[in-house]
Design a protein around this motif. Structure first.
Motif, PDB file in Angstrom:
ATOM      1  N   LEU A  47       0.360  21.965 -16.260  1.00 30.16           N
ATOM      2  CA  LEU A  47       0.443  21.407 -15.866  1.00 30.16           C
ATOM      3  C   LEU A  47       1.792  21.570 -14.756  1.00 30.16           C
ATOM      4  CD1 LEU A  47       0.365  18.296 -15.926  1.00 30.16           C
ATOM      5  CD2 LEU A  47       2.508  18.545 -17.490  1.00 30.16           C
ATOM      6  N   GLU A  48       1.982  22.584 -14.743  1.00 33.35           N
ATOM      7  CA  GLU A  48       2.711  22.901 -13.500  1.00 33.35           C
ATOM      8  C   GLU A  48       2.621  23.370 -12.802  1.00 33.35           C
ATOM      9  OE1 GLU A  48       6.861  24.590 -14.589  1.00 33.35           O
ATOM     10  OE2 GLU A  48       5.479  26.888 -13.880  1.00 33.35           O
ATOM     11  N   LYS A  49       1.270  24.321 -13.006  1.00 34.46           N
ATOM     12  CA  LYS A  49       0.361  24.414 -12.016  1.00 34.46           C
ATOM     13  C   LYS A  49      -0.577  23.700 -11.899  1.00 34.46           C
ATOM     14  CE  LYS A  49      -3.737  28.507 -11.231  1.00 34.46           C
ATOM     15  NZ  LYS A  49      -4.235  29.105 -12.396  1.00 34.46           N
ATOM     16  N   GLY A  50      -0.818  22.760 -11.676  1.00 35.43           N
ATOM     17  CA  GLY A  50      -2.131  21.747 -11.519  1.00 35.43           C
ATOM     18  C   GLY A  50      -1.577  20.794 -11.131  1.00 35.43           C
ATOM     19  N   VAL A  51       0.185  21.048 -10.758  1.00 37.36           N
ATOM     20  CA  VAL A  51       0.509  19.679 -10.107  1.00 37.36           C
ATOM     21  C   VAL A  51       1.492  20.396  -8.586  1.00 37.36           C
ATOM     22  CG1 VAL A  51      -0.041  17.878 -11.995  1.00 37.36           C
ATOM     23  CG2 VAL A  51       2.104  19.258 -12.292  1.00 37.36           C
ATOM     24  N   ALA A  65       0.772  -0.976   0.287  1.00 34.77           N
ATOM     25  CA  ALA A  65       0.013   0.097   0.398  1.00 34.77           C
ATOM     26  C   ALA A  65       1.264   1.113   0.105  1.00 34.77           C
ATOM     27  CB  ALA A  65      -0.926   0.062   1.227  1.00 34.77           C
ATOM     28  N   THR A  66       2.443   1.111   0.956  1.00 39.53           N
ATOM     29  CA  THR A  66       2.838   2.106   0.958  1.00 39.53           C
ATOM     30  C   THR A  66       3.741   2.259  -0.878  1.00 39.53           C
ATOM     31  OG1 THR A  66       2.972   1.597   3.324  1.00 39.53           O
ATOM     32  CG2 THR A  66       4.668   3.549   2.083  1.00 39.53           C
ATOM     33  N   SER A  67       4.164   1.382  -1.184  1.00 35.75           N
ATOM     34  CA  SER A  67       4.393   1.637  -3.024  1.00 35.75           C
ATOM     35  C   SER A  67       3.015   2.233  -3.058  1.00 35.75           C
ATOM     36  CB  SER A  67       5.157   0.178  -2.554  1.00 35.75           C
ATOM     37  OG  SER A  67       6.228  -0.370  -1.887  1.00 35.75           O
ATOM     38  N   GLY A  68       2.588   2.177  -3.840  1.00 32.58           N
ATOM     39  CA  GLY A  68       1.481   2.458  -4.886  1.00 32.58           C
ATOM     40  C   GLY A  68       0.862   4.006  -3.868  1.00 32.58           C
ATOM     41  N   ALA A  69       1.061   4.140  -2.767  1.00 34.39           N
ATOM     42  CA  ALA A  69       0.841   5.596  -2.488  1.00 34.39           C
ATOM     43  C   ALA A  69       2.002   6.370  -2.707  1.00 34.39           C
ATOM     44  CB  ALA A  69       0.223   5.662  -1.167  1.00 34.39           C
ATOM     45  N   GLY A  70       2.635   5.567  -2.809  1.00 31.68           N
ATOM     46  CA  GLY A  70       3.984   6.374  -2.794  1.00 31.68           C
ATOM     47  C   GLY A  70       3.829   6.936  -4.450  1.00 31.68           C
ATOM     48  N   LEU A  71       3.905   6.047  -5.223  1.00 31.50           N
ATOM     49  CA  LEU A  71       4.372   6.214  -6.602  1.00 31.50           C
ATOM     50  C   LEU A  71       3.120   7.826  -7.166  1.00 31.50           C
ATOM     51  CD1 LEU A  71       5.300   5.845  -9.169  1.00 31.50           C
ATOM     52  CD2 LEU A  71       2.857   3.986  -9.997  1.00 31.50           C
ATOM     53  N   ALA A  72       2.484   7.998  -6.321  1.00 27.51           N
ATOM     54  CA  ALA A  72       1.253   8.515  -6.788  1.00 27.51           C
ATOM     55  C   ALA A  72       1.842  10.136  -5.807  1.00 27.51           C
ATOM     56  CB  ALA A  72      -0.309   7.795  -6.492  1.00 27.51           C
ATOM     57  N   GLY A  73       1.988   9.891  -4.803  1.00 29.58           N
ATOM     58  CA  GLY A  73       2.631  10.847  -4.193  1.00 29.58           C
ATOM     59  C   GLY A  73       3.866  11.843  -4.019  1.00 29.58           C
ATOM     60  N   GLU A  74       4.755  10.607  -4.247  1.00 34.37           N
ATOM     61  CA  GLU A  74       5.851  11.534  -4.490  1.00 34.37           C
ATOM     62  C   GLU A  74       6.003  12.070  -5.822  1.00 34.37           C
ATOM     63  OE1 GLU A  74       8.176   8.219  -4.143  1.00 34.37           O
ATOM     64  OE2 GLU A  74       8.119   7.798  -2.338  1.00 34.37           O
ATOM     65  N   TRP A  75       5.376  11.690  -7.140  1.00 37.53           N
ATOM     66  CA  TRP A  75       5.241  12.545  -8.868  1.00 37.53           C
ATOM     67  C   TRP A  75       4.451  13.685  -8.425  1.00 37.53           C
ATOM     68  CZ3 TRP A  75       1.954  13.641 -11.647  1.00 37.53           C
ATOM     69  CH2 TRP A  75       1.935  14.293 -13.021  1.00 37.53           C
ATOM     70  N   PRO A  76       4.740  14.295  -8.558  1.00 34.00           N
ATOM     71  CA  PRO A  76       6.353  14.403  -9.319  1.00 34.00           C
ATOM     72  C   PRO A  76       6.791  15.840  -8.912  1.00 34.00           C
ATOM     73  CG  PRO A  76       4.359  16.491  -9.760  1.00 34.00           C
ATOM     74  CD  PRO A  76       3.678  15.831  -8.894  1.00 34.00           C
ATOM     75  N   ARG A  93      -3.331   9.217 -16.264  1.00 35.77           N
ATOM     76  CA  ARG A  93      -4.950  10.091 -15.334  1.00 35.77           C
ATOM     77  C   ARG A  93      -5.027  10.989 -14.963  1.00 35.77           C
ATOM     78  NH1 ARG A  93      -5.690   4.450 -13.537  1.00 35.77           N
ATOM     79  NH2 ARG A  93      -5.635   5.104 -11.097  1.00 35.77           N
ATOM     80  N   LYS A  94      -3.594  11.068 -13.598  1.00 38.18           N
ATOM     81  CA  LYS A  94      -3.930  12.494 -12.873  1.00 38.18           C
ATOM     82  C   LYS A  94      -3.055  13.776 -14.734  1.00 38.18           C
ATOM     83  CE  LYS A  94      -3.109  15.903  -9.771  1.00 38.18           C
ATOM     84  NZ  LYS A  94      -4.268  15.789  -9.008  1.00 38.18           N
ATOM     85  N   ILE A  95      -2.557  13.516 -15.455  1.00 37.58           N
ATOM     86  CA  ILE A  95      -2.032  14.438 -16.017  1.00 37.58           C
ATOM     87  C   ILE A  95      -3.344  15.187 -17.151  1.00 37.58           C
ATOM     88  CG2 ILE A  95      -1.111  14.946 -18.283  1.00 37.58           C
ATOM     89  CD1 ILE A  95       1.400  13.399 -16.606  1.00 37.58           C
ATOM     90  N   ASN A  96      -4.358  13.806 -17.243  1.00 42.26           N
ATOM     91  CA  ASN A  96      -5.697  14.115 -17.911  1.00 42.26           C
ATOM     92  C   ASN A  96      -6.169  15.237 -17.180  1.00 42.26           C
ATOM     93  OD1 ASN A  96      -8.606  13.351 -18.188  1.00 42.26           O
ATOM     94  ND2 ASN A  96      -7.253  12.998 -20.830  1.00 42.26           N
ATOM     95  N   GLU A  97      -7.083  14.558 -15.902  1.00 39.70           N
ATOM     96  CA  GLU A  97      -7.572  15.252 -14.837  1.00 39.70           C
ATOM     97  C   GLU A  97      -7.333  16.515 -15.394  1.00 39.70           C
ATOM     98  OE1 GLU A  97      -7.314  13.879 -11.506  1.00 39.70           O
ATOM     99  OE2 GLU A  97      -8.497  11.697 -11.639  1.00 39.70           O
ATOM    100  N   VAL A  98      -5.942  16.907 -15.127  1.00 40.16           N
ATOM    101  CA  VAL A  98      -5.915  18.633 -14.430  1.00 40.16           C
ATOM    102  C   VAL A  98      -5.493  19.420 -16.324  1.00 40.16           C
ATOM    103  CG1 VAL A  98      -3.232  20.129 -14.350  1.00 40.16           C
ATOM    104  CG2 VAL A  98      -3.421  18.281 -12.682  1.00 40.16           C
ATOM    105  N   LEU A  99      -5.136  18.329 -17.057  1.00 39.73           N
ATOM    106  CA  LEU A  99      -5.258  19.606 -18.285  1.00 39.73           C
ATOM    107  C   LEU A  99      -6.717  19.519 -18.671  1.00 39.73           C
ATOM    108  CD1 LEU A  99      -2.051  17.984 -20.297  1.00 39.73           C
ATOM    109  CD2 LEU A  99      -2.331  20.678 -18.939  1.00 39.73           C
ATOM    110  N   THR A 100      -7.393  18.216 -18.447  1.00 43.04           N
ATOM    111  CA  THR A 100      -9.115  18.334 -19.034  1.00 43.04           C
ATOM    112  C   THR A 100      -9.615  19.803 -18.520  1.00 43.04           C
ATOM    113  OG1 THR A 100      -9.003  16.024 -19.194  1.00 43.04           O
ATOM    114  CG2 THR A 100     -10.813  17.663 -19.211  1.00 43.04           C
ATOM    115  N   GLU A 101      -9.494  19.757 -17.075  1.00 43.87           N
ATOM    116  CA  GLU A 101      -9.856  21.434 -16.412  1.00 43.87           C
ATOM    117  C   GLU A 101      -9.517  22.399 -17.237  1.00 43.87           C
ATOM    118  OE1 GLU A 101      -9.878  23.155 -11.894  1.00 43.87           O
ATOM    119  OE2 GLU A 101      -9.273  21.114 -12.052  1.00 43.87           O
ATOM    120  N   TYR A 102      -8.174  22.057 -17.704  1.00 44.62           N
ATOM    121  CA  TYR A 102      -7.562  23.614 -18.159  1.00 44.62           C
ATOM    122  C   TYR A 102      -8.206  23.831 -19.680  1.00 44.62           C
ATOM    123  CZ  TYR A 102      -4.380  26.890 -21.142  1.00 44.62           C
ATOM    124  OH  TYR A 102      -4.024  27.592 -21.742  1.00 44.62           O
TER     125      TYR A 102
END
Length: 326
Positions: free
Chosen positions: A57-61, A20-31, A269-278
């Motif tokens: 993207l810079e603003k969103g992440v 669980a930590t590994s999966g969360a770490g991927l989403a949590g550490e990037w970027p 998915r995260k990049i897609n969500e951020v850019l879709t909103e923009y």
């Protein structure tokens, strides 16, 4: 026995915790590790949309996004470079029909596989292609153009942005479908095509409906005959589509973002969500319109289909006329 079972349970819980930590770490550490690089496989000056998307993207992440221009070979050098990078979400690349799809068939020896080496994240824009003629060309619509070209084989000339370019392939398809023979002339960019049309040195062009053409169309010094989109262009509501004019061809240039194959789905998915909103914002719609483009976000799956369909649309024409990108 109870001690053994208890030990096993503790071990399983610990393993689950690590996973669980590994999966969360991927989403949590990037970027957070380092800046993200958006490779734009063309020269500076052609990166207006790329820089808008990068800023969003810079603003969103919350991480710096650097646009890196890597031009050459019609976009193949920069796109190939991106394909070879680590799929960790820190390298992205802008995607356009040639290097992301059609070079599969027009560029032998391409050092990457456009349809296989990338994760397709999002389409960010679509635009219009226009068939335009010099002011005094003796045809005001597609029907008359075809009739004139048949009466004057090889005497009508049409400019484009080089062999294998979108305009070149559309011109080739029009000749094929209408059974006419037009002299195709390659240029390095739209401005010199327009200059030669204004001087009468070249008769026609199929090109992106952008500033180079719009100002002359509005001034009446060039005349549009058809747009190649599925529907009429907003800025040319009285000009029919090629399909309305009698040729069943729809070709819509697009732009998007890809990442090296294997980039984690959560990052895609995260990049897609951020850019879709923009891209749905009034700011994006207005700024894209300045470049004659429409902000047009998609899901990753929809963008993948767009790329696959693009390759299929042109495959037969490319093979029949042995088109090779310059």
């Amino acid at each position: 026995m109870r001690k053994i079972l208890r030990s096993i349970s503790i071990a399983l819980l610990a393993l689950a915790g690590v996973s669980a930590t590994s999966g969360a770490g991927l989403a949590g550490e990037w970027p957070k590790d380092k800046p993200i690089t958006l490779v734009h496989a063309f020269a500076a000056g052609s990166d207006y949309l790329a820089r808008l998307v990068a800023a969003a993207l810079e603003k969103g992440v919350g991480q710096t996004v650097i646009v890196e221009n890597k031009p050459g070979a019609g976009g193949a050098i920069g796109t190939g470079y991106a394909a070879r990078q680590k799929p960790d979400g820190y390298t992205l690349v802008t995607a356009y029909p040639g290097p992301a799809a059609n070079f599969t068939n027009t560029m032998p020896g391409l050092p990457y596989k456009p349809l296989e080496d990338f994760e397709h994240i999002i389409q960010f824009s679509v635009g219009d292609m226009v068939l335009v003629a010099r002011k005094d060309f003796p045809a005001d619509n597609l029907k008359d153009l075809i009739a004139y070209a048949r009466e004057h084989p090889s005497q009508v000339s049409a400019g484009n942005n080089g062999i294998g370019s979108y305009g070149h392939m559309i011109e080739t398809a029009i000749m094929d479908m209408a059974d006419i023979d037009i002299k195709l002339v390659s240029y390095k960019g739209s401005p010199p095509i327009v200059t030669d049309m204004l001087s009468g040195s070249v008769d026609l062009s199929v090109d992106y409906l952008g500033d180079a053409y719009i100002k002359h169309i509005e001034a009446g010094t060039l005349k549009p005959l058809a747009v190649i989109s599925a529907s009429r262009a907003k800025i040319l509501p009285d000009i029919p589509t090629l399909k309305e004019a009698g040729l069943d061809l729809v070709a819509v240039p697009w732009g998007g973002i890809m990442a090296p194959k294997g980039t984690p789905p959560a990052i895609v998915r995260k990049i897609n969500e951020v850019l879709t909103e923009y891209l749905k914002s009034e700011d994006a719609i207005r700024k894209f319109a300045v470049a004659g483009q429409i902000a047009a976000p998609t899901t990753p799956e929809a963008f993948h289909k767009i790329v696959v369909d693009e390759e299929a649309l042109w495959r037969d024409i490319i093979a029949k006329y042995k088109i090779r990108s310059e």
